[in-house]
Scaffold this active site. Sequence first.
Site, PDB file in Angstrom:
ATOM      1  N   ARG A 128      36.626  37.406  24.637  1.00  0.00           N
ATOM      2  CA  ARG A 128      36.195  38.174  25.688  1.00  0.00           C
ATOM      3  C   ARG A 128      35.207  39.220  25.294  1.00  0.00           C
ATOM      4  O   ARG A 128      35.370  40.010  24.415  1.00  0.00           O
ATOM      5  CB  ARG A 128      37.281  38.995  26.462  1.00  0.00           C
ATOM      6  CG  ARG A 128      36.885  39.830  27.595  1.00  0.00           C
ATOM      7  CD  ARG A 128      36.504  39.080  28.954  1.00  0.00           C
ATOM      8  NE  ARG A 128      36.257  40.077  29.668  1.00  0.00           N
ATOM      9  CZ  ARG A 128      36.455  40.672  30.827  1.00  0.00           C
ATOM     10  NH1 ARG A 128      38.041  40.403  30.822  1.00  0.00           N
ATOM     11  NH2 ARG A 128      36.130  41.471  31.682  1.00  0.00           N
ATOM     12  N   ARG A 137      34.380  34.812  31.564  1.00  0.00           N
ATOM     13  CA  ARG A 137      35.122  35.238  30.455  1.00  0.00           C
ATOM     14  C   ARG A 137      36.197  34.189  30.105  1.00  0.00           C
ATOM     15  O   ARG A 137      36.523  33.539  30.998  1.00  0.00           O
ATOM     16  CB  ARG A 137      35.661  36.625  30.816  1.00  0.00           C
ATOM     17  CG  ARG A 137      36.548  36.766  31.854  1.00  0.00           C
ATOM     18  CD  ARG A 137      35.781  37.544  33.192  1.00  0.00           C
ATOM     19  NE  ARG A 137      36.395  38.114  34.145  1.00  0.00           N
ATOM     20  CZ  ARG A 137      36.003  38.161  35.178  1.00  0.00           C
ATOM     21  NH1 ARG A 137      34.387  37.926  35.345  1.00  0.00           N
ATOM     22  NH2 ARG A 137      36.642  38.667  36.289  1.00  0.00           N
ATOM     23  N   ASP A 140      40.824  37.072  31.206  1.00  0.00           N
ATOM     24  CA  ASP A 140      41.066  38.250  31.784  1.00  0.00           C
ATOM     25  C   ASP A 140      42.485  38.665  32.050  1.00  0.00           C
ATOM     26  O   ASP A 140      43.334  37.877  32.593  1.00  0.00           O
ATOM     27  CB  ASP A 140      40.255  38.314  33.003  1.00  0.00           C
ATOM     28  CG  ASP A 140      40.019  39.639  33.628  1.00  0.00           C
ATOM     29  OD1 ASP A 140      40.171  40.718  32.928  1.00  0.00           O
ATOM     30  OD2 ASP A 140      39.617  39.698  34.857  1.00  0.00           O
ATOM     31  N   ASP A 142      44.949  41.531  33.630  1.00  0.00           N
ATOM     32  CA  ASP A 142      44.908  42.857  34.431  1.00  0.00           C
ATOM     33  C   ASP A 142      46.433  43.078  34.568  1.00  0.00           C
ATOM     34  O   ASP A 142      47.164  42.256  34.694  1.00  0.00           O
ATOM     35  CB  ASP A 142      44.124  42.683  35.914  1.00  0.00           C
ATOM     36  CG  ASP A 142      42.715  42.376  35.735  1.00  0.00           C
ATOM     37  OD1 ASP A 142      42.202  43.201  34.705  1.00  0.00           O
ATOM     38  OD2 ASP A 142      42.179  41.800  36.498  1.00  0.00           O
TER      39      ASP A 142
END
Length: 225
Positions: A128, A137, A140, A142
């Site tokens: 990334r 990307r 990811d 989160d």
Amino acid sequence: MAKKKKAKIKKKVSKKKKTIKKKKISGRKVESKAAAKRRKKKGIAIAYLGLGSNVGDREEYVEQAVFLLEKNPKVEVMKRSSNIETEAEDGKGEDQPSFINSALEIKTKLNPYQLLDLCNEIEVALGREREVEWGPRPIDIDILLFEDEILSDDRLQIPHPLMHERLFVLKPLREIAPQVLHPVLEKSVESLYEEKKAEYGERYDDELPGFKEIKGGGTDDYERW
């Protein structure tokens, strides 16, 4: 003859045990208040993560991210959603390939900032780069929710500030945690999903085949790389 009968009975019992175990893992049992209290006393938190990839072998990047999360001794993946394929949003949809999105429920002894550091390390390990905001990307990761904590500073915001606005986050999260409450909006994931779906309509019908549900923290479910 007696030995053969015993062997058959033994096989039936072991099969039954396996079936019961599988049902317990795949169920959506809500944790009792007493169990939550005991867990928190041990310094174990429940958090929810959103994963996405739109570069290269997207399913494999998600798979590798889960594997690397579980390599940390203070993280145990408890539930995993199926994968959905969605168009890229945030104004860059036309220039990017579509995403694979997934959600995880984890138990962790890390605090929110340590978990953030771990997620960032895994993102970097899988290639990334953050040169372009909202750019393509390989992975990811989160933090969507961390217990019922509310944090907001330069490093981290919990709950994730946009999770309630994104169907591609809510749909997989709803699959594994429909009754979990958003601590700021005080609404369940199920309610947030239904509200957003009604507002914009269901846009993400093209589901990919779901991955196997994780059986409480073993890395044998994943191919090492």
